[in-house]
Structures are given as structure tokens and as C-alpha cells.
Design a protein around this motif. Structure first.
Motif, PDB file in Angstrom:
ATOM      1  N   VAL A  91       0.831  -1.212   0.000  1.00  0.00           N
ATOM      2  CA  VAL A  91       0.000   0.000   0.000  1.00  0.00           C
ATOM      3  C   VAL A  91       0.866   1.262   0.000  1.00  0.00           C
ATOM      4  CG1 VAL A  91      -1.709   1.319   1.321  1.00  0.00           C
ATOM      5  CG2 VAL A  91      -1.931  -1.169   1.108  1.00  0.00           C
ATOM      6  N   VAL A  92       1.873   1.301   0.881  1.00  0.00           N
ATOM      7  CA  VAL A  92       2.726   2.482   0.953  1.00  0.00           C
ATOM      8  C   VAL A  92       3.537   2.635  -0.336  1.00  0.00           C
ATOM      9  CG1 VAL A  92       4.638   3.576   2.178  1.00  0.00           C
ATOM     10  CG2 VAL A  92       2.840   2.407   3.465  1.00  0.00           C
ATOM     11  N   GLY A  93       4.024   1.516  -0.870  1.00  0.00           N
ATOM     12  CA  GLY A  93       4.818   1.574  -2.094  1.00  0.00           C
ATOM     13  C   GLY A  93       4.032   2.126  -3.263  1.00  0.00           C
ATOM     14  N   ARG A  94       2.766   1.784  -3.334  1.00  0.00           N
ATOM     15  CA  ARG A  94       1.937   2.291  -4.429  1.00  0.00           C
ATOM     16  C   ARG A  94       1.769   3.799  -4.336  1.00  0.00           C
ATOM     17  NH1 ARG A  94      -3.161   4.996  -4.977  1.00  0.00           N
ATOM     18  NH2 ARG A  94      -4.320   4.126  -6.721  1.00  0.00           N
ATOM     19  N   ASP A  95       1.576   4.328  -3.103  1.00  0.00           N
ATOM     20  CA  ASP A  95       1.407   5.771  -2.966  1.00  0.00           C
ATOM     21  C   ASP A  95       2.722   6.510  -3.177  1.00  0.00           C
ATOM     22  OD1 ASP A  95      -1.331   5.948  -2.642  1.00  0.00           O
ATOM     23  OD2 ASP A  95      -1.247   5.598  -0.498  1.00  0.00           O
ATOM     24  N   VAL A  96       3.844   5.870  -2.856  1.00  0.00           N
ATOM     25  CA  VAL A  96       5.141   6.453  -3.188  1.00  0.00           C
ATOM     26  C   VAL A  96       5.272   6.567  -4.713  1.00  0.00           C
ATOM     27  CG1 VAL A  96       7.638   6.085  -3.155  1.00  0.00           C
ATOM     28  CG2 VAL A  96       6.291   5.701  -1.079  1.00  0.00           C
ATOM     29  N   LEU A  97       4.806   5.534  -5.429  1.00  0.00           N
ATOM     30  CA  LEU A  97       4.818   5.573  -6.891  1.00  0.00           C
ATOM     31  C   LEU A  97       4.013   6.770  -7.403  1.00  0.00           C
ATOM     32  CD1 LEU A  97       5.302   4.390  -9.741  1.00  0.00           C
ATOM     33  CD2 LEU A  97       3.243   2.993  -9.393  1.00  0.00           C
ATOM     34  N   LEU A  98       2.809   6.994  -6.828  1.00  0.00           N
ATOM     35  CA  LEU A  98       1.992   8.131  -7.263  1.00  0.00           C
ATOM     36  C   LEU A  98       2.686   9.455  -6.990  1.00  0.00           C
ATOM     37  CD1 LEU A  98      -1.736   7.351  -6.414  1.00  0.00           C
ATOM     38  CD2 LEU A  98      -0.447   6.913  -8.491  1.00  0.00           C
ATOM     39  N   VAL A 110     -12.375   2.344  -6.474  1.00  0.00           N
ATOM     40  CA  VAL A 110     -12.848   1.024  -6.064  1.00  0.00           C
ATOM     41  C   VAL A 110     -11.842   0.367  -5.118  1.00  0.00           C
ATOM     42  CG1 VAL A 110     -13.443  -1.295  -6.861  1.00  0.00           C
ATOM     43  CG2 VAL A 110     -14.238   0.699  -8.135  1.00  0.00           C
ATOM     44  N   ALA A 111     -10.550   0.479  -5.445  1.00  0.00           N
ATOM     45  CA  ALA A 111      -9.501  -0.101  -4.601  1.00  0.00           C
ATOM     46  C   ALA A 111      -9.511   0.518  -3.209  1.00  0.00           C
ATOM     47  CB  ALA A 111      -8.136   0.094  -5.257  1.00  0.00           C
ATOM     48  N   THR A 112      -9.627   1.845  -3.154  1.00  0.00           N
ATOM     49  CA  THR A 112      -9.663   2.527  -1.862  1.00  0.00           C
ATOM     50  C   THR A 112     -10.888   2.099  -1.059  1.00  0.00           C
ATOM     51  OG1 THR A 112      -8.514   4.428  -2.799  1.00  0.00           O
ATOM     52  CG2 THR A 112      -9.683   4.781  -0.735  1.00  0.00           C
ATOM     53  N   PHE A 113     -12.028   1.977  -1.727  1.00  0.00           N
ATOM     54  CA  PHE A 113     -13.246   1.535  -1.048  1.00  0.00           C
ATOM     55  C   PHE A 113     -13.062   0.129  -0.485  1.00  0.00           C
ATOM     56  CE2 PHE A 113     -17.261  -0.826  -1.183  1.00  0.00           C
ATOM     57  CZ  PHE A 113     -18.033  -0.064  -0.314  1.00  0.00           C
ATOM     58  N   LEU A 160      -7.280  -8.188   0.384  1.00  0.00           N
ATOM     59  CA  LEU A 160      -6.320  -8.630  -0.626  1.00  0.00           C
ATOM     60  C   LEU A 160      -6.741  -8.189  -2.025  1.00  0.00           C
ATOM     61  CD1 LEU A 160      -5.496 -12.205   0.710  1.00  0.00           C
ATOM     62  CD2 LEU A 160      -4.056 -10.157   0.825  1.00  0.00           C
ATOM     63  N   TRP A 161      -8.029  -8.253  -2.305  1.00  0.00           N
ATOM     64  CA  TRP A 161      -8.533  -7.768  -3.587  1.00  0.00           C
ATOM     65  C   TRP A 161      -8.292  -6.269  -3.721  1.00  0.00           C
ATOM     66  CZ3 TRP A 161      -9.218  -9.229  -8.201  1.00  0.00           C
ATOM     67  CH2 TRP A 161     -10.080  -8.578  -9.085  1.00  0.00           C
ATOM     68  N   GLY A 162      -8.517  -5.527  -2.638  1.00  0.00           N
ATOM     69  CA  GLY A 162      -8.268  -4.090  -2.653  1.00  0.00           C
ATOM     70  C   GLY A 162      -6.804  -3.771  -2.896  1.00  0.00           C
ATOM     71  N   ALA A 163      -5.893  -4.533  -2.265  1.00  0.00           N
ATOM     72  CA  ALA A 163      -4.458  -4.311  -2.468  1.00  0.00           C
ATOM     73  C   ALA A 163      -4.074  -4.575  -3.925  1.00  0.00           C
ATOM     74  CB  ALA A 163      -3.652  -5.200  -1.525  1.00  0.00           C
ATOM     75  N   PHE A 164      -4.656  -5.617  -4.504  1.00  0.00           N
ATOM     76  CA  PHE A 164      -4.387  -5.927  -5.917  1.00  0.00           C
ATOM     77  C   PHE A 164      -4.885  -4.792  -6.815  1.00  0.00           C
ATOM     78  CE2 PHE A 164      -6.173  -7.669  -9.896  1.00  0.00           C
ATOM     79  CZ  PHE A 164      -4.989  -8.055 -10.511  1.00  0.00           C
ATOM     80  N   LEU A 165      -6.121  -4.341  -6.585  1.00  0.00           N
ATOM     81  CA  LEU A 165      -6.669  -3.248  -7.393  1.00  0.00           C
ATOM     82  C   LEU A 165      -5.887  -1.954  -7.186  1.00  0.00           C
ATOM     83  CD1 LEU A 165     -10.529  -3.771  -6.999  1.00  0.00           C
ATOM     84  CD2 LEU A 165      -9.066  -4.447  -8.910  1.00  0.00           C
ATOM     85  N   TYR A 166      -5.380  -1.759  -5.966  1.00  0.00           N
ATOM     86  CA  TYR A 166      -4.596  -0.565  -5.646  1.00  0.00           C
ATOM     87  C   TYR A 166      -3.395  -0.462  -6.583  1.00  0.00           C
ATOM     88  CZ  TYR A 166      -3.842   3.031  -2.038  1.00  0.00           C
ATOM     89  OH  TYR A 166      -3.740   4.210  -1.341  1.00  0.00           O
ATOM     90  N   TRP A 167      -2.706  -1.600  -6.784  1.00  0.00           N
ATOM     91  CA  TRP A 167      -1.549  -1.591  -7.673  1.00  0.00           C
ATOM     92  C   TRP A 167      -1.962  -1.612  -9.134  1.00  0.00           C
ATOM     93  CZ3 TRP A 167       3.339  -0.363  -7.922  1.00  0.00           C
ATOM     94  CH2 TRP A 167       4.022  -0.158  -6.724  1.00  0.00           C
ATOM     95  N   TRP A 168      -3.070  -2.218  -9.432  1.00  0.00           N
ATOM     96  CA  TRP A 168      -3.570  -2.180 -10.808  1.00  0.00           C
ATOM     97  C   TRP A 168      -3.828  -0.728 -11.218  1.00  0.00           C
ATOM     98  CZ3 TRP A 168      -8.336  -5.502 -12.756  1.00  0.00           C
ATOM     99  CH2 TRP A 168      -8.416  -5.405 -14.143  1.00  0.00           C
ATOM    100  N   ALA A 169      -4.480   0.014 -10.334  1.00  0.00           N
ATOM    101  CA  ALA A 169      -4.715   1.436 -10.602  1.00  0.00           C
ATOM    102  C   ALA A 169      -3.387   2.180 -10.711  1.00  0.00           C
ATOM    103  CB  ALA A 169      -5.577   2.037  -9.494  1.00  0.00           C
ATOM    104  N   GLY A 170      -2.421   1.817  -9.854  1.00  0.00           N
ATOM    105  CA  GLY A 170      -1.102   2.440  -9.930  1.00  0.00           C
ATOM    106  C   GLY A 170      -0.437   2.197 -11.272  1.00  0.00           C
TER     107      GLY A 170
END
Length: 207
Positions: free
Chosen positions: A106-113, A136-139, A170-180
Motif C-alpha cells: 500500500v505504501v509503495g503504491r502511494d510512493v509511486l503516485l 474502487v480499490a480505496t473503497f 487482498l482484492w483491494g491491495a491488488f486493485l490498488y496496484w492495478w490502478a497504480g
């Protein structure tokens, strides 16, 4: 957006509006939430999270209903969302209730953004518009992590709530990086375009 003129309202530069005060209150509750979670006071932490969620709804409603939308508000709201997600996963990982790799994801994805935002700024572009997948990922994370906490606070329902909570998280974490990944691809596309071709972007880049 609510109807009529509020949907077309211009963002103001005001700081002390009711929605912004509510957003500041949400931010002030983040360390309270984290401390309660680390101390294992899951029921109290859930109460703080519920209060924050109600405050989040109210500041959005008031901003639209009374035309109090501001640039600062557009920054504070997603910032508070991210901080609550960080606090939840850090607090749970501190107690060895979730693996630390979830924190890194989660933190790594926001660092990417953050890096993408700097790259765009260096090329003279504003932030990218919000992508639905990121919302959707955040939700999903906002639903899954509190469900994990709920199972801790009410052990009687843990047998049912924990598998559901973990599946959603886990689905949210996957979508989080997909969005990233989508933001990364879009950034690479945008910086290759002439400046005049790119339309005016939104004021904030949400998850």
C-alpha cells in the motif's frame, strides 16, 4: 455532485470553511485511531473510524450543498483517506495481525503516485484525473481493514468476518496496484504529448 449550480461550482481558495474544519478534525483523529489500534483497543478504534467516516460524509455533503468546495478541501479529503488506510495497516501489522508486505504494497503504491506527480510537474503537466479503479480499490481497503478490526473487537463473529475481510483486503491491495499501473502508463503517455494536446487536468490525484 448534487444538482443544479453546485455541480458547476468553482473551487475557492478559502481555508476556514465548515467542510475544511471537519477535514482537519478527521486528520487530528488519525493519531488517536493509530494509538488505540496499537494498544489493542479495537472497539474504541472502530468508534473513532465510524466518527471519521460520518465526518467524511458530512464535509462532502456540506461542501456540495452550500457551495463550499475549495482547493484545500480537495487536498485534505484524499490525504485523510490515505492516512487512515496507513494507520490501519500499520497498527494491525504492529500487532502481527497482518503481514508487513501488505504495508509495503500500500505504501509503495502511494510512493509511486508521488513520484509520478513529480515527473508530471517537471514536464509542466498537472496531476492526472481520478481513475474509477483507484476509487474502487480505496473503497475495498476501507471496507476490508475495518472488517478485520471488527472481528478482533467482536470475537464471536470472527469466524465469518475474517475470511470475508481478508478476501476484500487482498482484492483491494491488488486493485490498488492495478490502478497504480494505469497511472504509470498514463503518465508515460502524457509526457510524450505536446503540452497543447493535453486537456486541463483535475486539481488532485486521488487513489
Amino acid at each position: 455532485m448534487s444538482g443544479n449550480n453546485t455541480g458547476q461550482a468553482q473551487l475557492s481558495d478559502r481555508v476556514f470553511t465548515v467542510p475544511n474544519v471537519l477535514s482537519f478534525a478527521r486528520l487530528l483523529l488519525v493519531p488517536v485511531f493509530l494509538v488505540l489500534l496499537i494498544q489493542g483497543k479495537d472497539a474504541a478504534a472502530l468508534v473513532v473510524l465510524v466518527i471519521s467516516s460520518v465526518t467524511d460524509f458530512l464535509d462532502g455533503y456540506i461542501a456540495r450543498r452550500f457551495n463550499q468546495q475549495s482547493r484545500l478541501g480537495q487536498l485534505l479529503d484524499p490525504a485523510a483517506d490515505r492516512l487512515y488506510i496507513f494507520a490501519a495497516i500499520i497498527g494491525l501489522a504492529w500487532r502481527d495481525l497482518v503481514p508487513w508486505w501488505i504495508v509495503a504494497v500500500v505504501v509503495g503504491r502511494d510512493v509511486l503516485l508521488l513520484v509520478l506527480g513529480v515527473v508530471l510537474a517537471n514536464y509542466g503537466f498537472g496531476p492526472l484525473p481520478v481513475h474509477l479503479l483507484g476509487k474502487v480499490a480505496t473503497f475495498a481497503l476501507f471496507l476490508g481493514l475495518p472488517l478485520i478490526m471488527l472481528g478482533l473487537a467482536v470475537p464471536e463473529i470472527a469466524a465469518f468476518s475474517q475470511p470475508v475481510a481478508w478476501a476484500i483486503t487482498l482484492w483491494g491491495a491488488f486493485l490498488y496496484w492495478w490502478a497504480g499501473a494505469i497511472y504509470l502508463i498514463e503518465t508515460l503517455r502524457v509526457i510524450r504529448l505536446p503540452r497543447a494536446v493535453v486537456p486541463r487536468q483535475s486539481d488532485t490525484l486521488e487513489p
